[in-house]
Motif scaffolding. Structure first.
Motif: not given
Length: 155
Positions: A139-155, A99-110
């Motif tokens: 919160r980690d994704y906002q600070l360090a990025g999603t770390g996925g295939s298209v890693s993004n730092t979320l605003p 679930h975490e992997v899929v959520l991370r990928h979804l957040l990257e696309q958003i």
């Protein structure tokens, strides 16, 4: 994803779908439209699947009404999934749960979608087991990025 100007009209349209179902079937007027629960006659839709009253066609009709309501507005749907068998074969200790992997990928696309349009997004997710962990990860994704295939730092 729904543009802000379409949020309230879409919400009203989906409420109308549930109200119509409640007028015709044993469903509460406050039932939530969750595809899996609706199709499987679970949660708010259980009474449409009881022995002797398995209203499969009716449930499909409600689902179709919901899809028509969504299709009437400027909505973008992003679907992400995970092949559990394939990912299970590759999983090792320390790998994040599916679930975490899929959520991370979804957040990257958003994130990509809203950055291209120079917009903001409000993400609302269903409560599931481990929701507190997902909030901490966000919160980690906002600070360090999603770390996925298209890693993004979320605003």
């Amino acid at each position: 994803m729904v543009a802000e100007k379409h949020l309230r009209p879409l919400h009203r349209a989906l409420d109308s779908v549930v109200a119509k179902a409640a007028d015709h079937y044993p469903v509460d007027r406050h039932a939530e439209l969750h595809g899996h629960a609706l199709v499987q006659a679970r949660d708010d839709w259980t009474r449409m699947g009881n022995k002797g009253h398995n209203m499969v066609r009716a449930r499909i009709g409600v689902y179709a009404d919901a899809m028509k309501a969504i299709g009437a507005y400027d909505v973008r749907v992003i679907v992400r999934g995970l092949d559990l068998r394939a990912s299970g074969a590759r999983r090792t200790d320390g790998c994040p749960p599916p679930h975490e992997v899929v959520l991370r990928h979804l957040l990257e696309q958003i994130c990509e979608h809203v950055q291209v349009r120079d917009e903001l997004a409000l993400v609302i997710a269903d409560e599931i087991d481990g929701a507190d962990d997902h909030r901490r990860h966000f919160r980690d994704y906002q600070l360090a990025g999603t770390g996925g295939s298209v890693s993004n730092t979320l605003p």
